[in-house]
Write a protein that holds these residues in place. Structure first.
Motif, PDB file in Angstrom:
ATOM      1  N   ALA A  93       0.682  -1.149   0.172  1.00 17.86           N
ATOM      2  CA  ALA A  93      -0.107   0.169  -0.256  1.00 17.86           C
ATOM      3  C   ALA A  93       0.914   1.270  -0.162  1.00 17.86           C
ATOM      4  O   ALA A  93       0.598   2.192  -0.818  1.00 17.86           O
ATOM      5  N   LEU A  94       1.812   1.361   0.884  1.00 15.75           N
ATOM      6  CA  LEU A  94       2.742   2.538   0.805  1.00 15.75           C
ATOM      7  C   LEU A  94       3.510   2.657  -0.506  1.00 15.75           C
ATOM      8  O   LEU A  94       3.741   3.792  -1.022  1.00 15.75           O
ATOM      9  N   GLY A 120       5.305   5.420  -4.743  1.00 17.29           N
ATOM     10  CA  GLY A 120       5.877   5.033  -6.246  1.00 17.29           C
ATOM     11  C   GLY A 120       5.218   5.864  -7.126  1.00 17.29           C
ATOM     12  O   GLY A 120       6.013   6.503  -8.099  1.00 17.29           O
ATOM     13  N   TRP A 121       3.790   5.974  -7.269  1.00 13.77           N
ATOM     14  CA  TRP A 121       3.157   6.771  -8.478  1.00 13.77           C
ATOM     15  C   TRP A 121       3.330   8.154  -8.210  1.00 13.77           C
ATOM     16  O   TRP A 121       3.366   9.137  -9.068  1.00 13.77           O
ATOM     17  N   ALA A 144      16.781  11.795  -8.641  1.00 12.81           N
ATOM     18  CA  ALA A 144      15.918  11.632  -7.248  1.00 12.81           C
ATOM     19  C   ALA A 144      14.548  11.093  -7.297  1.00 12.81           C
ATOM     20  O   ALA A 144      14.352  10.534  -6.212  1.00 12.81           O
ATOM     21  N   THR A 145      13.853  11.460  -8.253  1.00  9.51           N
ATOM     22  CA  THR A 145      12.414  10.665  -8.324  1.00  9.51           C
ATOM     23  C   THR A 145      12.436   9.344  -8.848  1.00  9.51           C
ATOM     24  O   THR A 145      11.412   8.672  -8.172  1.00  9.51           O
ATOM     25  N   VAL A 146      13.164   9.035  -9.598  1.00 12.99           N
ATOM     26  CA  VAL A 146      13.390   7.419  -9.840  1.00 12.99           C
ATOM     27  C   VAL A 146      13.508   6.708  -8.837  1.00 12.99           C
ATOM     28  O   VAL A 146      12.747   5.660  -8.636  1.00 12.99           O
ATOM     29  N   PRO A 147      14.392   6.748  -8.041  1.00 15.50           N
ATOM     30  CA  PRO A 147      14.628   6.090  -6.778  1.00 15.50           C
ATOM     31  C   PRO A 147      13.477   6.318  -5.741  1.00 15.50           C
ATOM     32  O   PRO A 147      12.990   5.142  -5.156  1.00 15.50           O
ATOM     33  N   GLN A 148      12.689   7.237  -5.769  1.00 11.22           N
ATOM     34  CA  GLN A 148      11.496   7.471  -5.065  1.00 11.22           C
ATOM     35  C   GLN A 148      10.319   6.568  -5.717  1.00 11.22           C
ATOM     36  O   GLN A 148       9.328   5.981  -4.833  1.00 11.22           O
ATOM     37  N   VAL A 149      10.308   6.184  -6.899  1.00 14.07           N
ATOM     38  CA  VAL A 149       9.514   5.325  -7.337  1.00 14.07           C
ATOM     39  C   VAL A 149      10.059   3.931  -7.276  1.00 14.07           C
ATOM     40  O   VAL A 149       9.314   3.154  -7.000  1.00 14.07           O
ATOM     41  N   LEU A 150      11.273   3.597  -7.514  1.00 12.98           N
ATOM     42  CA  LEU A 150      11.673   2.133  -7.404  1.00 12.98           C
ATOM     43  C   LEU A 150      11.660   1.473  -5.852  1.00 12.98           C
ATOM     44  O   LEU A 150      11.379   0.439  -5.728  1.00 12.98           O
ATOM     45  N   ALA A 151      11.955   2.574  -5.039  1.00 12.15           N
ATOM     46  CA  ALA A 151      12.274   2.195  -3.605  1.00 12.15           C
ATOM     47  C   ALA A 151      10.875   1.485  -2.891  1.00 12.15           C
ATOM     48  O   ALA A 151      11.090   0.222  -2.570  1.00 12.15           O
ATOM     49  N   PRO A 152       9.874   2.211  -3.121  1.00 16.70           N
ATOM     50  CA  PRO A 152       8.530   1.496  -2.460  1.00 16.70           C
ATOM     51  C   PRO A 152       8.158   0.614  -3.337  1.00 16.70           C
ATOM     52  O   PRO A 152       7.599  -0.603  -2.995  1.00 16.70           O
ATOM     53  N   THR A 153       8.175   0.613  -4.747  1.00 14.28           N
ATOM     54  CA  THR A 153       7.693  -0.282  -5.449  1.00 14.28           C
ATOM     55  C   THR A 153       8.248  -1.731  -5.347  1.00 14.28           C
ATOM     56  O   THR A 153       7.647  -2.684  -5.631  1.00 14.28           O
TER      57      THR A 153
END
Length: 411
Positions: free
Chosen positions: A50-51, A56-57, A359-368
């Protein structure tokens, strides 16, 4: 303040104060508020997934918004300046998004309002990055980066501790109100104090040239490409840990007051980062930036691995402070290194928007990636998911920090 004049301490403070507001906003939300909200909106066994759906999106939206807003501000010829109108519009819409987020009572509504927060925040933030490139003289990049790092660390200390303690007392609405207040006050101060020089003469709009501005050829600009890859990996490791630290304290360490402890842990990281953030930015003008990024990455990676064997919260706090030393140095030098390798200073906001994607790609990948890994491995063995994601985070940081040695033109 006029463009490219040598900046005083007051100038640097005025320019940097909005970094405080932006990072207060994101630290409070990402470290404390959103993970806590997810625990009330999603089933316990699905909290990681859920997080991931929220963060991610949301980061994917930011990845599109940043270069687009940067490019539009590069083209702007507003009497108020190229950057400040975008900063003001983004900040006000951001505040509206936070108000809606605070009142969301379902996971679907929560996601939608968070996406508004991400898009609007990065709409203004991309222009703000361009403002830095516009007004900071070349010889003061390191010290300006140090000021930026200092504001980030101070904001993270205050936001993490304040949000954690307020949430532990059930004051969720107060937390959201505080985020809005700090964000808008810091924005108002920077917009009021920083004056932009008249923009360059406008060229006829060319759609093809505009679209080409979103592509930086890695063969023609290999330093930019290597730094882009390095930043993605380092921040991927960082966010894999950051996104799930509250769950780690709750499940792996077994703390009942995990919300408050999350805020205190965040403050410990930034207390360690405070001296290194300013010092690294200053020293990088003299000693070079690549070595600082490399050493800071190793410090962060080793600290993360030691989290898994820390027998007490006190030792965890100490390790967090050590991690902060590395993170502070990396954060303060990161921006200056990016300015060093920009392909063209004439379209700084566009290219810094592209760089911001790292910086935003990791924010997508990390939770995803991390969210499902956490849930899958925790189901196989109690809390084994935390071992997997922390080791993964450390490996990403070590590889990313090593890539800076591929840069040739940067110091």
């Amino acid at each position: 303040m006029t463009t490219r004049q040598r900046m005083t301490v007051g100038d640097l403070l005025s320019l940097s104060i909005y970094w405080f507001g932006l990072n207060f906003h994101w630290t409070a939300l990402l470290v404390v508020v959103i993970p806590s909200d997810i625990l009330t909106l999603a089933p316990e066994a699905e909290k990681g997934t859920a997080l991931a759906g929220v963060l991610g999106w949301g980061a994917l939206i930011a990845m599109v918004t940043m270069p687009l807003a940067g490019a539009l501000s590069d083209l702007s010829r507003s009497a108020m300046g190229r950057r400040r109108p975008f900063m003001v519009a983004g900040g006000l819409l951001n505040a509206v998004g936070l108000f809606i987020l605070a009142r969301s009572t379902s996971l679907g509504a929560y996601r939608a309002s968070y996406y508004l927060v991400q898009g609007s925040n990065n709409f203004g933030g991309a222009a703000y990055s361009g403002l830095f490139a516009d007004v900071v003289p070349d010889e003061q990049r390191g010290i300006a980066s140090g000021w930026m790092g200092l504001m980030i660390m101070l904001a993270t200390i205050v936001a993490g501790a304040a949000a954690g303690l307020l949430l532990e007392r059930g004051l969720r609405t107060t937390v959201y109100g505080l985020i809005v207040l700090v964000l808008l006050l810091s924005l108002a101060y920077t917009v009021w104090q920083v004056r932009e020089s008249p923009p360059p003469t406008a060229k006829p709009f060319d759609l093809r040239e505009f679209l080409r501005g979103f592509w930086v050829n890695p063969r023609e600009h290999p330093d930019f490409a290597w730094l882009f890859a390095s930043r993605i990996l380092i921040l991927l490791g960082f966010y894999i840990v950051l996104d799930f630290v509250q769950f780690f304290l709750k499940d792996f360490m077994g703390f009942a007051d995990f919300r408050a402890r999350t805020g205190i842990l965040s403050a410990a990281v930034m207390l360690g980062a405070l001296p290194s953030a300013y010092a690294a930015g200053l020293l990088s003008d003299r000693l070079g930036r690549r070595a600082i990024v490399f050493v800071s990455g190793i410090v962060m990676a080793v600290s993360i691995l030691l989290f898994l064997v820390a027998p007490s919260y006190a030792l965890l706090l100490g390790l967090s402070a050590v991690f902060g030393v590395g993170f502070g140095a990396f954060t303060s030098v990161d921006w200056a290194l990016a300015i060093d390798v920009l392909p063209s200073k004439d379209s700084a906001a566009t290219q810094l928007g592209i760089w911001g994607i790292a910086a935003t790609v990791p924010q997508v990948l990390a939770p995803t990636v991390g969210g499902p890994l956490l849930d899958i491995f925790n189901r196989q063995r109690a809390n084994f998911g935390y071992v997997v994601i922390l080791v993964l985070g450390a490996v990403c940081i070590m590889i990313g920090s090593s890539l800076v040695w591929r840069l040739r033109k940067a110091r």
